[in-house]
Design an enzyme around this catalytic site. Structure first.
Site, short mmCIF file in Angstrom:
data_model
loop_
_atom_site.label_atom_id
_atom_site.label_comp_id
_atom_site.label_asym_id
_atom_site.label_seq_id
_atom_site.Cartn_x
_atom_site.Cartn_y
_atom_site.Cartn_z
N ASN A 1 -10.01 -0.79 -1.63
CA ASN A 1 -8.58 -0.57 -1.45
C ASN A 1 -7.84 -1.08 -2.70
OD1 ASN A 1 -5.90 -0.57 -0.68
ND2 ASN A 1 -6.23 -1.61 1.27
N HIS B 1 -3.91 7.08 1.75
CA HIS B 1 -4.20 5.73 1.27
C HIS B 1 -5.64 5.38 1.67
CE1 HIS B 1 -3.92 1.67 0.16
NE2 HIS B 1 -4.03 1.21 1.38
N CYS C 1 0.82 -1.22 0.00
CA CYS C 1 0.00 0.00 0.00
C CYS C 1 0.85 1.27 0.00
CB CYS C 1 -0.93 0.03 1.21
SG CYS C 1 -2.09 -1.35 1.19
O1 UT7 Z 1 -4.20 -1.34 3.10
C1 UT7 Z 1 -3.73 -1.69 4.37
C2 UT7 Z 1 -4.30 -2.95 4.76
N1 UT7 Z 1 -5.57 -3.09 5.37
C3 UT7 Z 1 -6.08 -2.31 6.32
O2 UT7 Z 1 -5.65 -1.24 6.65
C4 UT7 Z 1 -7.27 -2.88 7.03
C5 UT7 Z 1 -7.29 -2.53 8.49
N2 UT7 Z 1 -8.37 -3.22 9.21
C6 UT7 Z 1 -9.66 -2.96 9.01
O3 UT7 Z 1 -10.01 -2.13 8.18
C7 UT7 Z 1 -10.68 -3.71 9.83
O4 UT7 Z 1 -10.03 -4.46 10.83
C8 UT7 Z 1 -11.59 -4.65 8.99
C9 UT7 Z 1 -12.53 -3.83 8.13
C10 UT7 Z 1 -10.77 -5.56 8.13
C11 UT7 Z 1 -12.43 -5.53 9.90
O5 UT7 Z 1 -13.19 -4.73 10.79
P1 UT7 Z 1 -13.26 -5.10 12.34
O6 UT7 Z 1 -14.15 -4.12 12.95
O7 UT7 Z 1 -11.84 -5.16 12.86
O8 UT7 Z 1 -13.96 -6.52 12.33
P2 UT7 Z 1 -13.43 -7.91 12.89
O9 UT7 Z 1 -12.34 -8.46 12.07
O10 UT7 Z 1 -13.20 -7.80 14.37
O11 UT7 Z 1 -14.70 -8.82 12.69
C12 UT7 Z 1 -15.92 -8.55 13.40
C13 UT7 Z 1 -16.94 -9.56 12.99
C14 UT7 Z 1 -16.47 -11.00 13.14
O12 UT7 Z 1 -17.55 -11.78 13.57
P3 UT7 Z 1 -17.72 -12.16 15.12
O13 UT7 Z 1 -16.48 -12.93 15.49
O14 UT7 Z 1 -17.86 -10.86 15.86
O15 UT7 Z 1 -18.97 -12.98 15.14
C15 UT7 Z 1 -16.12 -11.40 11.73
O16 UT7 Z 1 -16.22 -12.78 11.50
O17 UT7 Z 1 -17.28 -9.40 11.60
C16 UT7 Z 1 -17.16 -10.64 10.93
N3 UT7 Z 1 -16.76 -10.39 9.54
C17 UT7 Z 1 -17.65 -10.18 8.56
N4 UT7 Z 1 -18.99 -10.16 8.55
C18 UT7 Z 1 -19.59 -9.89 7.38
C19 UT7 Z 1 -15.51 -10.29 9.04
N5 UT7 Z 1 -15.57 -10.01 7.73
C20 UT7 Z 1 -16.88 -9.93 7.41
C21 UT7 Z 1 -17.57 -9.67 6.21
N6 UT7 Z 1 -18.92 -9.65 6.23
N7 UT7 Z 1 -16.92 -9.41 5.05
#
Ligand code: UT7
Length: 337
Positions: free
Chosen positions: A294, A264, A114
């Site tokens: 992204n 970014h 990135c």
């Molecule tokens: O370019 C640089 C690289 N990337 C980044 O900068 C990304 C940085 N991180 C993020 O943007 C966030 O961490 C994410 C958007 C990836 C995830 O958001 P989060 O608030 O950290 O969610 P999480 O990973 O803690 O997941 C929360 C819940 C989980 O379910 P449970 O365990 O609470 O029941 C996941 O299984 O959301 C679930 N989940 C989804 N649900 C629906 C994860 N992905 C999805 C999805 N659709 N696509």
């Protein structure tokens, strides 16, 4: 004579086919509500089967060279940033070079994910200021869609990424007035490899054992990106804010002097948080994640071209950019457009 590098042309391209969050609902276990609330993404562009990273880069590059008022034969170096190359090797820059039809110039591929575009811009600036090169094409391009895990295991990553390309031409000009000249003013580059496995693709790779990739690895999904999203989020917010403050200070500006912030685009919430920490008015931050997701190395030049076309970014404005990604790598750049 002292030289400066001016961004003389920009170009970008996204494949025509759009996938909304509702389309993704039909393809994997996700919802529009989850994606919008957690990331701000509404849609992304994904290529059709036959299109490669260098194909997207070609269209963006042709536009950038044309907007710079140059002919492709004026380009004396290509710097290509991507994490989704056409092939393992050689670098995708060589495939782009062949498609552009400009043999016998220097081509350099960089692997800074990135942050790749800002690293590329920084390298171009150094070559130009040294006097060795005149017109450097800096490209960021990605085809993520062919490498995403669309099962529940990969949905936290698969919904985030889009395909696209952006390119700029950095041209050598005489430095006359450092305060007023259009030029790259400063770049700051960082990395911390202790976090390399927080966002990575393990296989293929010779650290995987005697075989670089085998069926067991493929069954486990090790050919797909693995991400610790929460860790990336926390570090991204901290590091982007930190390097923006540092680069402004080094360049002798206040944050309030900056006209446009081109961050970014990994998550709208990351950018809002950075703006909040630094008290940057939201209207100064140009976001594109809603439309593209992204697009990794393509994000900043794609945003630059969109901001120019929208009239948000104009010649003479002061721009600050910051990026964070896999590596971890992070970087900032300040330039006068
Ligand atoms: O370019 C640089 C690289 N990337 C980044 O900068 C990304 C940085 N991180 C993020 O943007 C966030 O961490 C994410 C958007 C990836 C995830 O958001 P989060 O608030 O950290 O969610 P999480 O990973 O803690 O997941 C929360 C819940 C989980 O379910 P449970 O365990 O609470 O029941 C996941 O299984 O959301 C679930 N989940 C989804 N649900 C629906 C994860 N992905 C999805 C999805 N659709 N696509």
């Amino acid at each position: 004579m002292k030289y400066r590098s001016e961004i003389t042309g920009t170009g970008s391209f996204v494949p025509p086919r759009i996938y909304t969050n509702f389309d993704l609902e039909k393809m994997m276990d996700t919802t529009d509500e989850w994606i919008q609330q957690r990331t701000g993404i509404e849609q992304r562009h994904w290529v059709d089967e036959g299109t490669t990273t260098s194909d997207l880069a070609l269209v963006a590059s042709i536009e950038a060279i044309k907007n710079a008022g140059l002919d492709k034969s004026d380009i004396d170096m290509i710097i290509f940033a991507t994490l989704s190359p056409d092939h393992e090797f050689p670098g995708t820059g060589c495939f782009l070079q062949a498609k552009l039809g400009i043999p016998e110039i220097a081509v350099l591929d960089i692997r800074q994910q990135c942050t790749g575009f800002i690293y590329g811009l920084s390298i171009a600036d150094k070559f130009i200021q040294s006097g060795s090169h005149k017109n450097i094409l800096v490209v960021g391009a990605e085809v993520h869609s062919k490498g995403l895990d669309r099962t529940p295991n990969g949905r936290n990553v698969a919904v985030l990424f889009g395909d696209g390309a952006g390119a700029v031409v950095c041209s050598r000009k005489e430095l006359i007035d450092p305060k007023k000249d259009s030029r790259i003013i400063s770049t700051h580059l960082y990395a911390d490899g202790n976090f390399a496995k927080e966002l990575w693709i393990p296989a293929p790779g010779n650290a995987m054992g005697a075989e670089r990739v085998n069926h067991a690895m493929l069954n486990e999904g090790l050919q797909y990106p693995q991400m610790n999203g929460k860790s990336v989020f926390v570090h991204a917010t901290k590091r982007m804010a930190e390097c923006l403050v540092h680069s402004c200070k080094e360049a002798g500006f206040e944050l309030s002097d900056i006209d446009v912030f081109l961050f970014h685009q990994a998550n709208l919430r990351i950018n809002s948080k950075v703006a909040e920490i630094l008290s940057i008015p939201e209207e100064k931050v140009f976001n594109t994640i809603q439309n593209y997701g992204n697009t990794t190395a393509a994000t900043i030049p794609l945003g630059m071209n969109d901001a120019l076309k929208a009239g948000v970014l104009k010649k003479g404005m002061l721009v600050a950019s910051a990026a964070f990604g896999s590596g971890f790598t992070w970087a900032s750049a300040i330039w006068r457009q």
